[in-house]
Write a protein that holds these residues in place. Structure first.
Motif, PDB file in Angstrom:
ATOM      1  N   SER A  97      31.620  58.432  69.469  1.00 55.38           N
ATOM      2  CA  SER A  97      32.252  59.452  70.315  1.00 55.38           C
ATOM      3  C   SER A  97      31.506  59.586  71.637  1.00 55.38           C
ATOM      4  CB  SER A  97      32.264  60.815  69.621  1.00 55.38           C
ATOM      5  OG  SER A  97      32.889  60.718  68.374  1.00 55.38           O
ATOM      6  N   TYR A 154      21.359  63.696  74.785  1.00 58.57           N
ATOM      7  CA  TYR A 154      21.956  65.029  74.906  1.00 58.57           C
ATOM      8  C   TYR A 154      20.894  66.017  75.381  1.00 58.57           C
ATOM      9  CZ  TYR A 154      26.466  63.840  72.807  1.00 58.57           C
ATOM     10  OH  TYR A 154      27.708  63.325  72.581  1.00 58.57           O
ATOM     11  N   GLN A 202      39.602  62.815  68.329  1.00 56.64           N
ATOM     12  CA  GLN A 202      39.857  62.694  66.899  1.00 56.64           C
ATOM     13  C   GLN A 202      40.707  63.848  66.385  1.00 56.64           C
ATOM     14  OE1 GLN A 202      36.352  62.305  64.504  1.00 56.64           O
ATOM     15  NE2 GLN A 202      37.471  62.503  62.601  1.00 56.64           N
ATOM     16  N   ASP A 254      19.759  68.567  74.147  1.00 56.12           N
ATOM     17  CA  ASP A 254      18.803  69.027  73.126  1.00 56.12           C
ATOM     18  C   ASP A 254      17.785  67.944  72.753  1.00 56.12           C
ATOM     19  OD1 ASP A 254      20.126  67.184  71.546  1.00 56.12           O
ATOM     20  OD2 ASP A 254      20.690  68.594  69.975  1.00 56.12           O
ATOM     21  N   ASN A 272      28.926  57.653  60.653  1.00 61.16           N
ATOM     22  CA  ASN A 272      28.900  58.924  61.362  1.00 61.16           C
ATOM     23  C   ASN A 272      27.579  59.081  62.082  1.00 61.16           C
ATOM     24  OD1 ASN A 272      31.405  59.950  60.837  1.00 61.16           O
ATOM     25  ND2 ASN A 272      30.777  60.950  58.928  1.00 61.16           N
TER      26      ASN A 272
HETATM   27  P1  ADP Z   1      32.399  62.401  65.046  1.00 58.95           P
HETATM   28  O1  ADP Z   1      31.728  61.729  63.908  1.00 58.95           O
HETATM   29  O2  ADP Z   1      33.876  62.334  64.956  1.00 58.95           O
HETATM   30  O3  ADP Z   1      31.890  62.009  66.372  1.00 58.95           O
HETATM   31  P2  ADP Z   1      30.692  64.661  64.822  1.00 58.95           P
HETATM   32  O4  ADP Z   1      30.738  65.385  63.521  1.00 58.95           O
HETATM   33  O5  ADP Z   1      29.576  63.732  65.152  1.00 58.95           O
HETATM   34  O6  ADP Z   1      32.115  63.945  64.931  1.00 58.95           O
HETATM   35  O7  ADP Z   1      30.808  65.703  66.005  1.00 58.95           O
HETATM   36  C1  ADP Z   1      31.794  66.694  66.033  1.00 58.95           C
HETATM   37  C2  ADP Z   1      31.532  67.592  67.249  1.00 58.95           C
HETATM   38  O8  ADP Z   1      30.248  68.202  67.159  1.00 58.95           O
HETATM   39  C3  ADP Z   1      31.531  66.803  68.558  1.00 58.95           C
HETATM   40  O9  ADP Z   1      32.125  67.594  69.554  1.00 58.95           O
HETATM   41  C4  ADP Z   1      30.063  66.569  68.845  1.00 58.95           C
HETATM   42  O10 ADP Z   1      29.842  66.451  70.234  1.00 58.95           O
HETATM   43  C5  ADP Z   1      29.422  67.822  68.261  1.00 58.95           C
HETATM   44  N1  ADP Z   1      28.076  67.539  67.737  1.00 58.95           N
HETATM   45  C6  ADP Z   1      27.732  66.573  66.868  1.00 58.95           C
HETATM   46  N2  ADP Z   1      26.417  66.586  66.615  1.00 58.95           N
HETATM   47  C7  ADP Z   1      25.909  67.644  67.327  1.00 58.95           C
HETATM   48  C8  ADP Z   1      24.613  68.185  67.498  1.00 58.95           C
HETATM   49  N3  ADP Z   1      23.537  67.670  66.895  1.00 58.95           N
HETATM   50  N4  ADP Z   1      24.467  69.252  68.306  1.00 58.95           N
HETATM   51  C9  ADP Z   1      25.526  69.765  68.923  1.00 58.95           C
HETATM   52  N5  ADP Z   1      26.794  69.287  68.825  1.00 58.95           N
HETATM   53  C10 ADP Z   1      26.984  68.247  68.026  1.00 58.95           C
END
Ligand code: ADP
Ligand code: ADP
Length: 228
Positions: free
Chosen positions: A42, A11, A85, A13, A37
């Motif tokens: 995803s 990503y 989801q 970041d 998780n």
């Molecule tokens: P899941 O477990 O269903 O994939 P997450 O909680 O990991 O859900 O992610 C939910 C949302 O937050 C997604 O759109 C994901 O892209 C975003 N996301 C998850 N982790 C980060 C992060 N470290 N920084 C920015 N966005 C995030």
């Protein structure tokens, strides 16, 4: 057929969510991706229809490497449908009809063809008669069905569903799985993520296990969870 070759994704970041993933999924297969998780499920799914572009490696659909040109992305997104989801990420129209019609309308189909696809898709998910309802007032299970109908209306060959049964009561979850089994029996490739061992055992012909962005195992439910 979907081939994922040496897929790595970082990503913006700096978080590396996938590391050198290799997998092949055949036409009409029912497949699940599992893992805790943050494992990368995803992120992997968002690569399968070109929403995310690999940092390294490639995604090949029916022998063609995705090249990320605009015209190709439109084609890939019609072929590979994703159900997120949270249905609220997908349902944004004032009525169920408009939501399901959105995809086929964007394909430039005639009004009659769009209407026919809406009718057919809602029927397949058991939501006929809900056309005029407001999606955000539906129950979780109903929203999920409408989101699935919206993807079905594109007539995809491959459907990818991120945790399709999470947050639903067991009966509703079973109904969603029934719908997916039926789509699979019609030749649609169905890929889900899930945490529910029972659903996975019932649904998945093959399971891929992700952990910390790596593919650590692949096998049948019996092989992954142990035979009862
Ligand atoms: P899941 O477990 O269903 O994939 P997450 O909680 O990991 O859900 O992610 C939910 C949302 O937050 C997604 O759109 C994901 O892209 C975003 N996301 C998850 N982790 C980060 C992060 N470290 N920084 C920015 N966005 C995030
Ligand atoms: P899963 O679906 O298995 O829960 P994700 O693909 O959502 O896993 O997340 C994989 C990793 O990528 C996690 O470390 C998560 O925090 C991170 N991540 C997800 N979305 C983003 C994002 N938009 N920006 C930065 N990191 C993200």
């Amino acid at each position: 057929m979907i081939q994922v070759k040496n897929l790595t994704y970082t990503y913006p970041d700096g978080t590396t969510a996938l590391r050198n993933i290799n997998m092949e999924i055949g036409r009409g297969e029912r497949v699940a991706v599992i893992g805790p998780n943050g494992a990368g499920k995803s992120t992997l799914f968002l690569h399968l229809n070109g929403i995310l572009r690999p940092s390294a490696g490639e995604i090949i659909i029916d022998g063609e490497k995705i090249n990320y040109s605009k015209s190709e992305l439109i084609r890939i997104r019609q072929k590979v449908g994703i159900v997120f989801q949270n249905p609220d990420d997908q349902l944004f129209s004032p009525t169920v009809r408009d939501d399901v019609a959105f995809g086929p309308m964007n394909l430039g189909l005639s009004e009659d063809e769009v209407e026919e696809r809406v009718r057919e898709s809602l029927e397949r998910v058991g939501m006929s008669g809900y056309e005029e309802r407001a999606p955000h007032h539906l129950s979780g299970g109903e929203k999920k069905r409408v989101a699935i109908a919206g993807i079905l209306a594109m007539k995809p060959e491959i459907m990818v569903l991120d945790e399709p049964t999470t947050g639903l009561d067991p009966e509703t979850a079973d109904e969603i799985i029934e719908i997916l089994l039926e789509l699979s029996s019609e030749g649609i490739t169905v890929i889900i993520s899930s945490h529910d061992v029972e659903i996975l055992s019932q649904f998945a012909e093959r399971i891929f296990v992700l952990n910390s962005g790596e593919l650590i195992a692949e096998g049948t439910a019996g092989e992954i969870f142990g035979e009862p």
